[in-house]
Every structure is written in structure tokens, then in C-alpha cells.
Design a protein around this motif. Structure first.
Motif, PDB file in Angstrom:
ATOM      1  N   TYR A  27       0.484   3.952   1.173  1.00 45.84           N
ATOM      2  CA  TYR A  27       0.329   4.736   2.407  1.00 45.84           C
ATOM      3  C   TYR A  27       0.783   3.965   3.650  1.00 45.84           C
ATOM      4  O   TYR A  27       1.266   4.554   4.601  1.00 45.84           O
ATOM      5  N   CYS A  28       0.620   2.636   3.633  1.00 42.53           N
ATOM      6  CA  CYS A  28       0.883   1.836   4.840  1.00 42.53           C
ATOM      7  C   CYS A  28       2.092   0.924   4.695  1.00 42.53           C
ATOM      8  O   CYS A  28       2.638   0.472   5.697  1.00 42.53           O
ATOM      9  N   HIS A  55      -7.200  -0.455  -0.003  1.00 42.35           N
ATOM     10  CA  HIS A  55      -6.743  -1.060   1.253  1.00 42.35           C
ATOM     11  C   HIS A  55      -7.925  -1.061   2.227  1.00 42.35           C
ATOM     12  O   HIS A  55      -7.934  -0.334   3.219  1.00 42.35           O
ATOM     13  N   CYS A  72      -6.086   1.478   5.577  1.00 41.25           N
ATOM     14  CA  CYS A  72      -6.296   2.923   5.503  1.00 41.25           C
ATOM     15  C   CYS A  72      -7.475   3.303   4.612  1.00 41.25           C
ATOM     16  O   CYS A  72      -7.838   4.459   4.527  1.00 41.25           O
ATOM     17  N   CYS A  76       0.866  -1.178   0.000  1.00 41.28           N
ATOM     18  CA  CYS A  76       0.000   0.000   0.000  1.00 41.28           C
ATOM     19  C   CYS A  76       0.904   1.231   0.000  1.00 41.28           C
ATOM     20  O   CYS A  76       1.822   1.314   0.813  1.00 41.28           O
TER      21      CYS A  76
HETATM   22 ZN   LIG Z   1      -3.017   1.429   3.450  1.00 43.08          ZN
END
Ligand SMILES: [Zn+2]
Lengths: 116, 993
Positions: free
Chosen positions: A8-9, A59, A63, A6
Motif C-alpha cells: 500500500y505504501c 505495517h 498504514c 508494503c
Molecule cells: Zn503501508
């Protein structure tokens, strides 16, 4: 079960994500101005290639952010992930591992377990 | 024939008692069921799958095809491999697939009838007549073919554990331990996984290695194990079997926490390890294979290295004078071991030519005066439920010898199951006559015999070379052997039978009772592709996946097809490597932990008041309330429905999805998401709204409350809430990122009560004396916030029953308190609680639709006559363009209508078809014209007859016409009239006054 990174994660298990089909299919700005055929293309038709594919993921058990990924559908390798607002990476960035016209990759497909 | 005990360090002196088919036997702690039975001279342990032939213990490990038993003392656990499962005091074991008893099995008649049970038997025989499969054949086959009986109850017995590693080493035998040694005190996080309870693999299972670095194998194992255990970066898992090698180096391994111990029902028996690793080293060795000959399934036939393992690992010599039959050089170690124990094999049969046989073997056999047959093979063996005589063929002469056991070695296969699961490619190796790993697909390294390296001397170099990608020190192994270092083998898969009889069987798959003849027959019938042949014959499709036999079958098939084995290819090895129970996979996700139950704040009240619950998504909703013990559902629903229209009723609507939409562009967003126009809508009013898919079909509905242009609250269906929120998020993130809107799920922030009926206003005035509920002050489809006991509540005037109604939103903390307050105030007005079924009946009377009942993903708002909900002046909303597609705007689409029976006593059933015929023909020759279906059907207590909502082709133009509705089990149809779907108060007087 593959790993997906991901943007972001970070890297997470596939079970945390949902697939959203083909990426870069933009909703027409003026649907009314489209012919029935063109609108039908947008609503019902998607590509489904064996090989390099640009697709959307979310996701959903994380998130909840949508992002895009480039995946080789014949090996399930994810070659790149990028955010929704980032530019679509050019196809030439990726090496297509497909060799034969039937699309079998050199290793790792289904029943082709014996080296030829 | 009798077994003798051998001194063995892995078996304790402590005696335990076990029972097998009701009889008690002595065993030692550390025994497997198989070693315990062999110790007690039990050879017959089960009946085979198809022919019910007597079967014994064939191997000493996970590859066992025959010795599957049921553990009575462990919740009836079926299909347990006797060769793996450790015993403990009091263990109760039963044999499987026999009736009435193991010795006298009725199903054994299948063996006599066996010539008809050949390949494809089921496909060919059980073809017809129609209905026979379901009612006769299948139950019959299920009764007579099969394995153990499933446990009666399900019990949660496993936990899951996750690992993230740099290196996972599968198998702690010689190669695995040597590899692990390289990682001692390095930066790598290593997991070493061993299936057995002791480390050492081949070193403890056989006599093959004499010394390592000057130490005895046992000394070397102990030294290495200690170093590994002291190294903080290495974790060792024993009694753990890697079953699965998935994509992205994802491994599944199952640990038996109670190996050799009685299970403690308060603890988890199994741990399922889910492992992610950067590198995988597979070092789980090899599996010996058998040879097909006549009656090669008789109890007493055993693989040679398994026989050797019983001596070393379990301290039991199953038979003092067995006959050894081999086609390779490795059986020497068994021979040596037996002689060292003072046992003298009856004969040594080697299929290799005398010149190709190692001098050491020849010398030992000569010195010990053991009958030696070279260039020879076993023709077959005979006996009553056990091996009694063995026939040896040497050239044209046959020799018949007496012995109760025959040790067979047909060579070794590298254990490539996990490697091929990982999608690595294998290739045929002529020197070992087997497939070995070639190109890995993932970061996978194979070591030792798994990689096809059968030379102990070359192992050290192999490890140092293949692990040079890691920053580790070199490892040194100086190995002295009891067997020839060079592996020599002669190709032999099946021996020739003396006579060709229909009853003489030479098995290729012991587990599924497939004979070599079946393979031939399948090829004759055209199944010459290996994947087809496998399915047609069921060869290697048992729970053992043909571990000792699948390569043999490929070889036999390739000979018949006159092809190279590499051309024939292998079948696909699929996970799991060995069966693992559903309980292991389920882990703690069982019963209420599998799918959480969601309960409203009023749940305890519902329970006290005899609610019968219905599952809606994860929610528990009252379906109806039982007024008395004997009241049926129909009676309860009729009562509730009538009472509500006469007085008042209250529904716990807390499960309704609620989404808060906030932000600068909330209005624009709502206008895009829903069909309705929200721009001109006044603040603090609400509206029934619909959400479509881009194809124009209805996805969800709900009431939208507008607080301001920047703030909305949307309600959704109870089960649709997560999807609606996710869809809104998706559009915001992907299509309209320029819109500044924030979404929040607030379903659980409110308890929601729907109170409706003619007496509602009086009740509300009594509960909330400060609030003006008059029609002018509080009109239909408006809402207001009020102070209530230190908190705020929202009350909306809305109704899903068609009666005057209010919805109350209150924080769940004081939900129950208010609910009870409403009841005490409502008592004098005969207020009743009602459930979802009554809600459905009442809304059907009013002609309101339910998502998923009237709609099924092919229904547009126009089909429902809901044109008024479509914001036609809006430039765009999701699905708008599709509403003018030719197919969506067709006049003859299925449209919503009401139906009323002409004979008022007739009952309209939900789901029935609507047709033009008053009676169905006895024999249907032409398709009957289908006009539509009944989407909702109820007996209306307020109209006192049956009513229905239906989706009928072109229904809008059929008002007043007569059609027919089919009825369950009848050919006579019910005449109905097409009517307005709103049966009650079509002028909406009750709602709005
Ligand atoms: Zn994420």
C-alpha cells in the motif's frame, strides 16, 4: 535491517513493520467441530523452514495494513509481497537457493565467509 | 633520540597547547594526539590490557591497538584512539589502565606473573568456590583489567541523518577519487565518504606515487576535489567513518563535526548517517600488518607505513635513525623519504633473499651506505619502557644495534571488514598473502587495494571495467611511481626467539595481550577451530578487532594445524568497524525524548497536591497523594482507602484505554472478540468483559458500553490499549474481512474520573443539579450522555472499588475545570483524591482481579470463577474452543481464592508461595510441594488485618481449609484460611443501591 515493500505504501524500513508469523493459516470456521488435536494444531503449531517461507507482516508504524510476503529465511531476501486477499503464489515461482542438505546457501551465511 | 618536524601542508603553523597526564605540551593545529606526542618525543602512552606492559603508538590510524587515551576535557571520553583524535588548544588527555601513574604502574606485577595468565586463564582459575566469582573474582578482575573509565554522566551529543543514494563510495583515496570522478555530472546520486579531514588517502599519506596524469599527487587531488565539489550530484562527507554495512545496502557512518576543534556543548558533536544505497563501492584501501617477535610491543615499535604517514600527513619524523624491518617491496618509499630528508636509517632488514629484492632498493642502500641485512629478521628488541637495542638474526649470527625505533612491515591486508560485514565471500590470494574479496552478496564493488589489486598501473583498467555497469565516461590515470609497481612479499609471521623463556613475549594481539604462545597452548588444549580459538584466547576480540594482526594469527594457526589458511578460514568480521559510542547511536532519543511521557489533563493538579507518580506504560499516574511531608506510602494508602469507604474518593482514570467500535457488523464483531454475549444487552448499558487469546487465556479486560448494535465503546487496561486495538484490527483485516466494522482509538479524546464511596451520590447531585442520580433513574451498569457547559459528557454508573461509583467522561479541554468543580462541591463530604495503589487495595478487598497481577497468560476466566462472563450459547468467540481442551478444563488448575491470616497480626506478602508445611526444614532435601502463590497482598484498613488473593491448585474446592504462606527471611510459615475472594460486601449491596 531489511527493506520491505508494503503493497500500500511502497518500500520502507523494516523497523516500521511487525512480523505476524506464518501466513495462510486460516482460523477454522467451526472450532467446536474440531478434535482437540486438530484445534491444538491450529493454535500452537507453525512451520519454521529454512528457505522459502510464506509469512505475514503488518505495517504497524505506517498504514497498519496486514499483508503477506514470501521470504527466503536463509538469506532474508523478500521475494514477493502480496495483499491478504490475493492468491498464494506458487512455490515454483521462486528459486530456492539452498544447495546442501544442511541448507547453507552458496553465499552470505553466518560464518562461512571464505569461498570454498 | 628525537623527533624532527617536516614541512607539511596539512598541519598549520598555529601552535596549540595540550596536556597529557597533567603535563603541558606544544602541538600544531591539525595534529592528532599521537602526532603531537611523537613531536614531543613521548613514546609511552598507556599500559596494556592484561599484563600492564608499557605501550606506545603503533600505527597512524583507526587500526591502532595500543594508544587508547581518555579525553578529560570531553566529558571523560574513554578509549579514544590517539592516532585519530585531533587536538585543539586546551585539550586535556590522560593515559589509561595504570595506577598510580603511567611510569610506575602497580598492575605491572601481572607481567611478572604472566606465565600463569595464559590462554583460558580466567576460565580455569576462577571456578570456585561458589559465590567467589560474584563477590571476589569479578570485582577484582574488573578493577585490574580493562580500558578507560566510563564518563560519569550521559550527554546527548549526536543527531541522525538519513540518505538515499544510487552510489556510495567508501574512501576518497586514489581509487575512491578516481571512481567519484567517473560520476561527475551524471544522473547518479553519489555520496563520497572519507574518514580523514583531507581527501587523497595513500597519495597524502605516503611517497609512493610520483605523478598522476603529469600532475603531482597534491595537484591531482585538488583538481579532482574541485570537480567533484562542483558536481551537483555528488556529496562529500569528510571526517566520517563507515562503521557498518548491513543487509539491503544499508550503511551506518559516523561523522565527527568537531574534528580538531573544541566541542561546543550547545551543538551536536556527531552525526550518525543512516544510508540506503543501490550500489556500494568500497575503496577504503588496505591495512599494514605487523610481525610477531620478542617484545614486539615495546614503545618504539611502529608499522613502517604509519611511520611514513607521520612524515607526510602530520609533518613529524618520529626518529631520524630508525631500523626498518620488512618482508615486502613497499617499504622502499619510506626508505627514500627518510634519505630525502637527510635521515639515515640505522639498518634495513629484509627477510627476502637478496636475489628477490628489487635492484633499486639495493642500489639506494649501497649509495647511502646503510647497513643492509637480507634473508634476515628481527629476533627481538629490549629496553626499559622503550626500544633501546634491537637484535637482528641473519642465518646463525646475531647483530645487536642501538636505535629507539623499529619500523615494521609484515605486508598488507585488503581492508575487507565492510565487505565481509555485507556477507560477501573472500578468498586467499597467494601473491599478496592475504584474503581478498571474491563473491559479493549484495550490490558491492571493491576497488584498488581493497579488492587485492596492489598494482597502481592496473587501477585505471580495474575502475573502468568494474564501473562499466554505470553509464559513465572512461577515466584515465597515468601513474608514475616511487616504488616498484609489482608487489613482492615473503611469508613471515613470527620470528624465532634466541632463548625460550617463560617471560619472553611475542605478541599476536597487542590490544588484548595475546601472545603467539597462547595460540599454541589453545590448540594443544583442543581449541583448533578458529572461532573457538578466538574466544578462548580473546585473540582479535579487542576494540581494534585485530586489524593489524588477525590474518597473522590465522596464518600461525594454519601452520600449527598443518592446514592451508583458506581451510582454517577467517573469523567473522562484525560491525561496527570501529567503536562508536552509545551516545552516537542514541542520537536525540535521550531522557524524555527516548520514551515520551503521557500526562493527563489533570497532571498539574496532581503535582500541586503532592501526588507521587507511577509509570503505567508511558503514562504518569498518581500512585498516592501525600497528605503531609512525613506521610509514608503505607500511611497514605491506608488513609485513602479508609476515607473512601467512609466518605468518597476520586481517581484520575484518564489513562484507561478507550476504543470506539462502529459499523454495520459491530455487534457480531464484539461477540467474536469478547467472551461475553452482547446480543441481548440493552442499549445504553455496560458490562464487564474479557478478551482471550486463541489459547483460552485472558489477555485483557474492560467495561464495554453498548450504545447500539452498531456502536460500542470498549475500555481496556491502561497499558494494554495499543495491543487490544492492534489485535482487533488484525482479526478484522485477516480473518473477518467481510465484517463492516471501524475501529478508532479515543483514549485521549476523554478525561475520565472514577468517583466512588458512600457519599458519591450527594456529591454528584451537587455538581450536576439537573441530573437525576436516583437508583431507579440511574441504575448500576448504565450510562447516559448529558449537556455540560457547551459540550457533552457521558456518565456511567460503575465501580472498581465495590462502593457506589460513577465514571465521568469529559473532553480533556475542560477536564481540569470539572475536576476542580467536583472538589469544591465534595469538600463538605470529605472527598479525597486517591491513586493507583489505593485503587489496587480497594479492588483486592472486593476480590476484583487485575490483568497481569492475578493473570499471567496462563489463566482462563474459569480459573477465576468468572464462568458467568462466558457466553456459552455463542457459537464462537476467540478462545472459546480452547476452554474445553483437556488441559484447560482440568479440575486441579490454579484457581483464584481469597486468603486470610488465622493470626490477624500476620502479614501476607505478595508473591509468596502457598505450602502445606507450617515450617520449612532447615536443610531442604526433598522438593517442597507447591500449591500456588499469593497474587495480591495488602493490609486492609477496613478489615484491620492482612488479606490476600491467591492462585491455588484446585482452589475452588479448598474453601475453609488451612494452609501456609511463606515469608521473607523466615522458615516459620504463616497459617492462613482459604476464603471467598470477596472480602467486602459480597452481596453487592453497596454497588447496586
Ligand atoms: Zn503501508
Amino acid at each position: 535491517m531489511i527493506l520491505i515493500k508494503c503493497p500500500y505504501c511502497g518500500e520502507r524500513d523494516q523497523s516500521e513493520f511487525e512480523n505476524g508469523g506464518e501466513a495462510h493459516v486460516i482460523r477454522p470456521k467451526n472450532p467446536e467441530s474440531l478434535s482437540d488435536k486438530d484445534w491444538g494444531e491450529y493454535v500452537f503449531y507453525r512451520n519454521n523452514p529454512k528457505g522459502i517461507f510464506y509469512e505475514r507482516w503488518v505495517h504497524s508504524h505506517g498504514c497498519k495494513k496486514w499483508f503477506n510476503a514470501v521470504r527466503n529465511t536463509s538469506t532474508d531476501q523478500i521475494l514477493k509481497v502480496y495483499k491478504v486477499n490475493e492468491k498464494r503464489p506458487d512455490l515454483s515461482e521462486f528459486q530456492n537457493t539452498l544447495k546442501s542438505p544442511s541448507g547453507e546457501p552458496s553465499v552470505g551465511s553466518g560464518n562461512f565467509a571464505v569461498k570454498k | 633520540m628525537s623527533a624532527i618536524n617536516n614541512n607539511c601542508q596539512y598541519i598549520s603553523k598555529k601552535q596549540v597547547k595540550i596536556t597529557f597526564d597533567g603535563k603541558t605540551y606544544q602541538a600544531y593545529e591539525g595534529d592528532t594526539i599521537a602526532s603531537a606526542l611523537l613531536r614531543n618525543n613521548i613514546r609511552l602512552v598507556g599500559r596494556s590490557f592484561k599484563y600492564h606492559r608499557p605501550r606506545g603508538i603503533y600505527t597512524c590510524g583507526i587500526e591502532e591497538p595500543n594508544a587508547l587515551v581518555q579525553i578529560i576535557s570531553e566529558h571523560n571520553e574513554p578509549n579514544t584512539r590517539a592516532t585519530i583524535k585531533r587536538v585543539y588548544d586546551g585539550m586535556e588527555i590522560a593515559s589509561q589502565n595504570r595506577w598510580p601513574s603511567l611510569k610506575y604502574d602497580f598492575g605491572a606485577i601481572n607481567n611478572i606473573l604472566s606465565p600463569i595468565f595464559s590462554a583460558g586463564f580466567y576460565y580455569k582459575t576462577f571456578m570456585g568456590p561458589k559465590g567467589f566469582w560474584k563477590n571476589l573474582y569479578e570485582p577484582l578482575i574488573r578493577h585490574s583489567a580493562g580500558l578507560g573509565k566510563p564518563p560519569k554522566n550521559f550527554r546527548s551529543k549526536s543527531t541522525h541523518q538519513y540518505h538515499n543514494n544510487d552510489v556510495v563510495i567508501i574512501g576518497a583515496g586514489l581509487s575512491g577519487l578516481a571512481a567519484a570522478k567517473k560520476f561527475i555530472n551524471t544522473k547518479y546520486k553519489v555520496l563520497l565518504i572519507e574518514q580523514d579531514s583531507y581527501l587523497g588517502g595513500v597519495l597524502k599519506n605516503s611517497n609512493k606515487v610520483k605523478t598522476i596524469n603529469g600532475l603531482t599527487p597534491q595537484e591531482w587531488i585538488s583538481e579532482t576535489e574541485e570537480l567533484i565539489l562542483n558536481s551537483k550530484n555528488i556529496t562529500v562527507l569528510k571526517n566520517t567513518l563507515v562503521t557498518t554495512y548491513n543487509f539491503t545496502n544499508h550503511l551506518i557512518a559516523l561523522e565527527d563535526k568537531f574534528a580538531g576543534k573544541k566541542i561546543d556543548l550547545n551543538k551536536s558533536e556527531l552525526t550518525l548517517h543512516k544510508i540506503r544505497t543501490s550500489n556500494t563501492i568500497i575503496a577504503n584501501g588496505h591495512i599494514e600488518r605487523f610481525i610477531s617477535f620478542r617484545n614486539n610491543d615495546l614503545p618504539g615499535v611502529m608499522l613502517a607505513s604509519s611511520f611514513e604517514k607521520y612524515i607526510h600527513r602530520y609533518g613529524v619524523v618520529p626518529e631520524k635513525e630508525p631500523i626498518i624491518f620488512t618482508n615486502n617491496s613497499s617499504s622502499l618509499s619510506l626508505l627514500k623519504k627518510l634519505i630525502s630528508l637527510g635521515c639515515k636509517p640505522k639498518a634495513y632488514v629484509d627477510s627476502r633473499k637478496k636475489d628477490n629484492i628489487e635492484t633499486e632498493i639495493k642500489k639506494i642502500l649501497r649509495d647511502s651506505d646503510i647497513s643492509f641485512f637480507t634473508d634476515a629478521e628481527i629476533e627481538g628488541c629490549d629496553g626499559n619502557k622503550k626500544v633501546e637495542t634491537i637484535t637482528i638474526r641473519q642465518g646463525k649470527s646475531f647483530t645487536k644495534l642501538k636505535s629507539s625505533m623499529l619500523c615494521v612491515s609484515g605486508g598488507y591486508n585488503p581492508d575487507i571488514h565492510l565487505f565481509t560485514q555485507s556477507k560477501g565471500l573472500v578468498k586467499w590470494d597467494k601473491n599478496i598473502l592475504s584474503f581478498k574479496p571474491d563473491t559479493p552478496f549484495q550490490k558491492t564493488i571493491t576497488l584498488g587495494s581493497t579488492s587485492g589489486n596492489y598494482s597502481f598501473k592496473k587501477l585505471c583498467d580495474e575502475i573502468n571495467e568494474k564501473l562499466s555497469i554505470f553509464k559513465t565516461k572512461k577515466v584515465s590515470l597515468d601513474i608514475n611511481l616511487n616504488v616498484p609497481n609489482k608487489f613482492s612479499i615473503k611469508e613471515l609471521w613470527e620470528t624465532k626467539k634466541k632463548n625460550n623463556s617463560n617471560w619472553a613475549k611475542s605478541f599476536i594481539d597487542l590490544h588484548n595481550d595475546v601472545t603467539t604462545k597462547d595460540l599454541k597452548q589453545a590448540i594443544t588444549e583442543g581449541f583448533d577451530r578458529i572461532e573457538h580459538l578466538k574466544r578462548y584466547t580473546t585473540n582479535s576480540m579487542g576494540t581494534d578487532q585485530g586489524k593489524i594482526s588477525s590474518i597473522n594469527s590465522l596464518a600461525i594457526v594454519s601452520k600449527m594445524l598443518k592446514k592451508e589458511i583458506s581451510e582454517v578460514g577467517t573469523t567473522t568480521y562484525r560491525p561496527p568497524y570501529a567503536p562508536l559510542s552509545f551516545a552516537a547511536i542514541a542520537g536525540r532519543s535521550t531522557y524524555e525524548f527516548y520514551d515520551p511521557e503521557r500526562k493527563t489533563s489533570i497532571h498539574s493538579w496532581h503535582l500541586k497536591n503532592n501526588a507521587v507518580f507511577e509509570d503505567v506504560g508511558q503514562w504518569k499516574r498518581p500512585w498516592y497523594f501525600k497528605a503531609s511531608e512525613n506521610e509514608t506510602m503505607h500511611q497514605a494508602v491506608q488513609r485513602e482507602s479508609k476515607m473512601l469507604r467512609e466518605n468518597a474518593g476520586i481517581l484520575d482514570g484518564s489513562t484507561l484505554g478507550k476504543i470506539e467500535i462502529k459499523g454495520r457488523d459491530a455487534l457480531e464483531f464484539m461477540n467474536l472478540m469478547y467472551t461475553n454475549a452482547f446480543t441481548k444487552m440493552k442499549p445504553m448499558t455496560s458490562r464487564y468483559a474479557m478478551m482471550l487469546g486463541e489459547d483460552g487465556m485472558i489477555k485483557d479486560d474492560g467495561i464495554i458500553c453498548k450504545i447500539s448494535d452498531q456502536h460500542f465503546i470498549a475500555t481496556t487496561t491502561s497499558s494494554g490499549a495499543p495491543k487490544v486495538l492492534a489485535d482487533m484490527e488484525e482479526y478484522l483485516q485477516t480473518e473477518w474481512p467481510h465484517l463492516q466494522v471501524y475501529l478508532n482509538s479515543i483514549t485521549e479524546q476523554f478525561s475520565t474520573f472514577n468517583i466512588s464511596g458512600p457519599k458519591t451520590r450527594e456529591i454528584m447531585m451537587k455538581v450536576f443539579p439537573d441530573i437525576d442520580f436516583s437508583n431507579d433513574a440511574f441504575p448500576f451498569m448504565t450510562f447516559k450522555n448529558f449537556d455540560y457547559k457547551e459540550t457533552k459528557i457521558r456518565i456511567m454508573r460503575a465501580s472498581f472499588t465495590g462502593e457506589l461509583g460513577y465514571e465521568i467522561y469529559i473532553p480533556p479541554k475542560i477536564g481540569l475545570e470539572l475536576w476542580e468543580e467536583i472538589f469544591s462541591c465534595g469538600k463538605e463530604y470529605n472527598l479525597i483524591p486517591y491513586g493507583t495503589e489505593t485503587m489496587h487495595l480497594l479492588r483486592a478487598e472486593k476480590g476484583y482481579i487485575v490483568i497481569g497481577q492475578e493473570t499471567d497468560g496462563t489463566v482462563t476466566p474459569i480459573d477465576l470463577n468468572y464462568n458467568w462472563m462466558i457466553g456459552k450459547n455463542k457459537k464462537d468467540f476467540i478462545g472459546k474452543r480452547s476452554l474445553s481442551r483437556p488441559d484447560t478444563s482440568r479440575e486441579d488448575r490454579k484457581q483464584l481464592v481469597g486468603i486470610s491470616p488465622i493470626n490477624k497480626k500476620d502479614i501476607i506478602e505478595e508473591g509468596q508461595h502457598i505450602v502445606e508445611l507450617n515450617e520449612l526444614p532447615k536443610k531442604i532435601t526433598n522438593p517442597i510441594k507447591y500449591l500456588g502463590h499469593v497474587s495480591s497482598g495488602y493490609h486492609s484498613p477496613n478489615l484491620n488485618h492482612s488479606i490476600g488473593l491467591a492462585m491455588i491448585r484446585g482452589g475452588k474446592n479448598l474453601l475453609g481449609q488451612k494452609f501456609f504462606v511463606t515469608a521473607t527471611g523466615k522458615t516459620k510459615n504463616i497459617p492462613v484460611e482459604i476464603v471467598n475472594p470477596v472480602f467486602i460486601d459480597p452481596e453487592n449491596k453497596r454497588l447496586t443501591s
